[in-house]
Design a protein around this motif. Structure first.
Motif, short mmCIF file in Angstrom:
data_model
loop_
_atom_site.label_atom_id
_atom_site.label_comp_id
_atom_site.label_asym_id
_atom_site.label_seq_id
_atom_site.Cartn_x
_atom_site.Cartn_y
_atom_site.Cartn_z
N CYS A 93 72.94 60.68 39.58
CA CYS A 93 72.45 62.07 39.67
C CYS A 93 73.63 63.02 39.84
O CYS A 93 74.78 62.61 40.00
CB CYS A 93 71.47 62.20 40.84
N LYS A 94 73.33 64.32 39.83
CA LYS A 94 74.40 65.33 39.92
C LYS A 94 75.20 65.19 41.21
O LYS A 94 76.42 65.35 41.20
CB LYS A 94 73.79 66.74 39.87
N GLN A 95 74.51 64.91 42.32
CA GLN A 95 75.23 64.80 43.60
C GLN A 95 76.14 63.58 43.61
O GLN A 95 77.29 63.66 44.04
CB GLN A 95 74.22 64.75 44.77
N TYR A 103 74.23 62.64 49.41
CA TYR A 103 73.17 63.61 49.08
C TYR A 103 72.49 63.22 47.78
O TYR A 103 71.89 64.07 47.11
CB TYR A 103 73.74 65.03 48.97
N CYS A 104 72.60 61.95 47.41
CA CYS A 104 71.92 61.43 46.21
C CYS A 104 70.50 61.99 46.16
O CYS A 104 69.81 62.04 47.18
CB CYS A 104 71.89 59.90 46.29
N GLU A 105 70.08 62.40 44.96
CA GLU A 105 68.76 63.04 44.85
C GLU A 105 67.63 62.08 45.18
O GLU A 105 66.52 62.52 45.49
CB GLU A 105 68.61 63.65 43.44
N ILE A 106 67.89 60.78 45.14
CA ILE A 106 66.83 59.84 45.56
C ILE A 106 67.28 59.05 46.81
O ILE A 106 66.89 57.90 47.01
CB ILE A 106 66.40 58.89 44.41
#
Ligand code: NAD
Ligand code: ZN
Length: 366
Positions: A93-95, A103-106
């Motif tokens: 992901c973007k993070q 801060y991974c989106e999942i």
């Protein structure tokens, strides 16, 4: 294979040591023989269901161990490697791609979902009932566990595994909030609320970074005394003294940096007020979902302060954990002073001592 594991079965109830089945590691996983695991305040709040994590589940998220089996798609690890296990993230992901995998989106699904992405769990009972696994990508309260390889951090062959597990969460959280987010300048001032393992790790990191005024706040006198022994220049018992007034007096107007490790709304408020003009504060303490804290917009607007909410020290564990080990080896980050070991059979005593405040960072040894 069979493994013994400590299973959380109900809120505010002792973990049960059970013999479970452990399935085969998936192509992207490692099977790890656990040597030791820290106990973090977060294990206790998940056992007690502050966040709705399905039970029964094997908790534990500060594991350190030895690689026993390497999944077919994994590169960079061999049987026998020593590893410290950090949280799980998607890497896509973007993070994750911008260098902030904590801060991974999942992140929530990966670390609190207590199952793999395909819905399977690594553990099951004799009767075939599934038991939650992959808590923070590890479920380390087990003699053997399967972990996604991307979360594992290889450590030097001579590294003391029985000590290093907490670098994967509690110690990384406090020190990372300071070294990666606040970045105190040499000679600067910092106030830290809470002298548990997270706050003390923040204090040791601030000292290593060269902060020269380090004010520790708590409500337990013994902990404050220990903080002084380990390097606090000032301590404040906030049951007796208003920490905001104290910090203004000590620093001549307010601290340049602040860290709240308590998650108590009133303390968050104190932290915002204890900062000097354009100061930077970070919150890492956890609170129940829906907890709100007062923030004095009227008075604080002109102060220009920055507040950052920080997960896992905003670290890239593969980069940060080896740095903490190097600092420790240099004698500049003596986090071993915060720890006390307990045999696996006494895991509930470790939880009780942590809650009572008599042990800062319990480590379970297998
Ligand atoms: P801990 O319970 O050992 O330490 C908390 C300290 O805060 C204790 O010494 C306690 O006496 C003190 N305290 C409580 N109320 C206070 C008050 N009103 N004023 C001053 N001090 C007060 O816990 P810990 O292991 O150090 O963890 C700290 C927090 O960090 C926990 O909430 C934990 O869940 C959280 N945590 C967050 C992350 C993250 O990624 N953000 C990671 C790990 C842990
Ligand atoms: Zn933790």
């Amino acid at each position: 294979m069979k493994t013994r594991a400590a299973v959380a079965v109900a809120p505010e109830t002792d973990l049960e040591i059970q013999e479970l089945n452990l399935d085969e590691p998936r192509p992207d996983e490692l099977r790890v023989k656990m040597i030791a695991s820290g106990v973090c305040h977060t294990d206790a709040i998940i056992r007690d269901q502050w966040y709705p994590v399905p039970q029964p589940v094997v908790l534990g998220h500060e594991g350190a161990g030895i690689v026993q089996e390497v999944g077919s798609a994994v590169s960079g690890f061999e049987v026998g490697d020593k590893v410290v296990i950090g949280p799980s993230f998607c890497s896509a992901c973007k993070q994750c791609l911008s260098g902030h995998p904590m801060y991974c989106e999942i992140f929530y699904e990966r670390n609190f979902g207590v199952q793999r992405g395909d819905g399977s769990t690594a553990f099951s009972t004799e009767d075939g009932e599934s038991v939650g696994s992959h808590f923070f990508g590890q479920s380390s309260f087990a003699e053997y566990t399967n972990v996604p390889a991307h979360g594992a951090v290889k450590v030097p062959e001579d590294a003391p595994l029985e000590l290093l597990g907490p670098l994967g969460c509690g110690i990384m959280t406090g020190s990372g909030a300071v070294l990666n987010v606040l970045k105190p300048k040499p000679g600067s001032s910092i106030i830290i609320f809470g002298t548990g393992a997270v706050g003390m790790a923040g204090m040791l990191a601030a000292k290593a970074a060269g902060a020269s005024t380090i004010i520790m706040v708590d409500i337990v006198p013994e902990r404050l005394e220990f903080a002084r022994e380990l390097g606090a220049t000032h301590t404040v018992n906030s049951k007796e003294t208003d920490p905001v007034e104290a910090v203004k007096e000590i620093t001549g107007g307010g601290a340049e940096y602040a860290l709240d490790t308590t998650g108590v709304p009133q303390v968050f408020s104190q932290m915002t007020k204890s900062l000097g003009v354009r100061g930077h504060g970070a919150l890492v303490g956890a609170a129940k979902l829906g907890t709100e804290a007062p923030f004095d917009i009227g008075t604080l607007l002109v102060s220009g302060i920055t507040i950052t909410l920080v997960i896992e020290g905003d670290a890239v564990p593969k980069e940060f954990i080896p740095r903490l080990i190097a600092l420790h080896q240099d004698g500049r980050f003596p986090f071993d002073r915060l720890t006390k070991t307990y045999p696996f059979a006494e895991i509930n005593r470790a939880f009780a001592d942590s809650a009572a405040g008599t042990t800062l960072k319990p480590i379970i040894t297998f």
